[in-house]
Write an enzyme that holds these catalytic residues in place. Structure first.
Site, PDB file in Angstrom:
ATOM      1  N   GLU A 165       0.821  -1.213   0.000  1.00 25.68           N
ATOM      2  CA  GLU A 165       0.000   0.000   0.000  1.00 25.68           C
ATOM      3  C   GLU A 165       0.860   1.271   0.000  1.00 25.68           C
ATOM      4  OE1 GLU A 165      -2.205   0.915   3.592  1.00 25.68           O
ATOM      5  OE2 GLU A 165      -3.739   1.963   2.463  1.00 25.68           O
ATOM      6  N   LYS A 207      -2.724  -2.145  -2.895  1.00 28.93           N
ATOM      7  CA  LYS A 207      -3.736  -1.277  -2.282  1.00 28.93           C
ATOM      8  C   LYS A 207      -3.348   0.155  -2.618  1.00 28.93           C
ATOM      9  CE  LYS A 207      -6.238  -0.111   1.891  1.00 28.93           C
ATOM     10  NZ  LYS A 207      -6.949  -0.667   3.031  1.00 28.93           N
TER      11      LYS A 207
HETATM   12  P1  13P Z   1      -9.177   4.515   4.735  1.00 32.58           P
HETATM   13  O1  13P Z   1     -10.149   3.829   3.818  1.00 32.58           O
HETATM   14  O2  13P Z   1      -9.810   5.130   5.941  1.00 32.58           O
HETATM   15  O3  13P Z   1      -8.258   5.448   3.992  1.00 32.58           O
HETATM   16  O4  13P Z   1      -8.240   3.390   5.334  1.00 32.58           O
HETATM   17  C1  13P Z   1      -7.766   2.398   4.493  1.00 32.58           C
HETATM   18  C2  13P Z   1      -6.420   2.006   4.893  1.00 32.58           C
HETATM   19  O5  13P Z   1      -6.165   0.847   5.082  1.00 32.58           O
HETATM   20  C3  13P Z   1      -5.408   3.056   5.022  1.00 32.58           C
HETATM   21  O6  13P Z   1      -4.176   2.497   5.324  1.00 32.58           O
END
Ligand code: 13P
Length: 328
Positions: A165, A207
């Site tokens: 991510e 992600k």
């Molecule tokens: P949000 O959808 O609140 O941005 O959180 C997702 C997430 O895993 C951020 O690291």
């Protein structure tokens, strides 16, 4: 990545869980965090729309009032337990305003324990900030790509699917073009590094943030603009073998997150399955319905189910906002 399903990111640290509880004026105490998670995970029917849940270390080790560990609650519903393993960010020395995520030390041993607790996928979040013309630097993108890659290698060796991510932060006054340029660059560097170190891309999930103008920019991106910029970015940077792409909501309102996901899906089939992995955009409507009151739990769980259903529809390009009086 099953069609019509998505992933719930319930992996707030204990401190961040406190911010969610503060929305409904509850103190950040262990009992309240446990109630919050129990309401989420035991909501009847969510397994129709949710295929995986990302948890935080303490959540993974907690359970229901009746003593059933949360990973077992999820597994019994056919939902795959996941674990966030980065330990947050620290300053990147010499690069003012930029950060790198930590948590690689001892990760192999932590994965062995998480596997025993039921985890079959994991998340590592890197934070990328856009600031004026200067940030992010390639140096910071490269350092974060190396950390994400090393994490992904260790995860795959442990039999755990890595979710990588690199979150490009929505806060700021940057425009859509800048967000697209930065996200494309970040993903190109990341996937080059993953390939250099022979990470199995088929066994990996990206992600990503959606590509959109910063929250302070005077021109807020429409769902169609977000969809086009996001998909263009992926085509410039994400190899087709990648197992799937999921989105964070990043501080957008729940409604906007869902509308944008719907617009992305409406662009038609892509080389990768694409769906949601929201935290705030899924949890906030449920929290507001709950208000910390036991008598509201059934309504809160029904709200959660509706929100998951709308996002499921959006992941298929079938969200009808006229039929939605829940998302704000
Ligand atoms: P949000 O959808 O609140 O941005 O959180 C997702 C997430 O895993 C951020 O690291």
């Amino acid at each position: 990545m099953a069609p019509g399903k998505g992933i719930l990111a319930a992996d707030e640290s204990d401190a961040t869980a406190g911010k969610r509880l503060a929305m409904v004026h509850l103190p950040n105490e262990e009992g309240n965090r446990q109630d919050f998670r129990e309401i989420l995970f035991t909501a009847p029917g969510i397994e129709e729309y949710i295929s995986g849940v990302i948890m935080y270390d303490s959540t993974m080790r907690t359970g229901t009032d009746a003593g059933i560990p949360f990973p077992d609650v999820l597994t019994a519903k056919g939902i795959v337990p996941g674990i966030k393993v980065d330990l947050g960010t620290v300053d990147l020395e010499g690069f003012k305003g930029e950060v790198v995520s930590q948590g690689l030390d001892g990760l192999k041993e932590r994965f062995a324990e998480y596997y025993d607790l039921g985890a079959r996928f994991a998340k590592w979040r890197a934070v990328i900030t856009i600031d004026e013309d200067e940030l992010p630097t390639d140096a910071a993108l490269t350092m974060n790509a190396i950390m994400l890659t090393r994490y992904a290698q260790i995860a795959q060796a442990a039999g755990i699917v890595p979710m990588v991510e690199p979150e490009v932060i929505y806060t700021g006054d940057h425009n859509l073009a800048k967000a697209e340029m930065v996200t494309t660059r970040a993903l190109q560097i990341l996937f080059q590094t993953l390939m250099t170190y022979k990470v199995d891309l088929e066994g990996l999930i990206l992600k990503s943030s959606m590509v959109l103008a910063g929250d302070m920019n005077s021109e807020q991106s429409t769902p169609e603009q977000v969809a086009n910029a996001t998909i263009r970015t992926f085509h410039m940077s994400v190899p087709h073998e990648v197992g799937g792409i999921v989105f964070l909501s990043g501080g957008q309102t729940p409604r906007r997150s869902t509308e944008n996901l719907n617009a992305i899906a409406k662009l038609g089939e892509q080389p990768w399955p694409i769906t949601f992995s929201f935290s705030r955009a899924i949890e906030e409507p449920m929290l507001l319905a709950w208000q910390g009151k036991p008598e509201n739990i059934a309504v809160a769980q029904d709200t959660l189910l509706q929100v998951c259903k709308f996002n499921s529809q959006a992941s298929l390009g079938r969200y009808d906002k006229a039929a939605d009086n829940i998302l704000k």
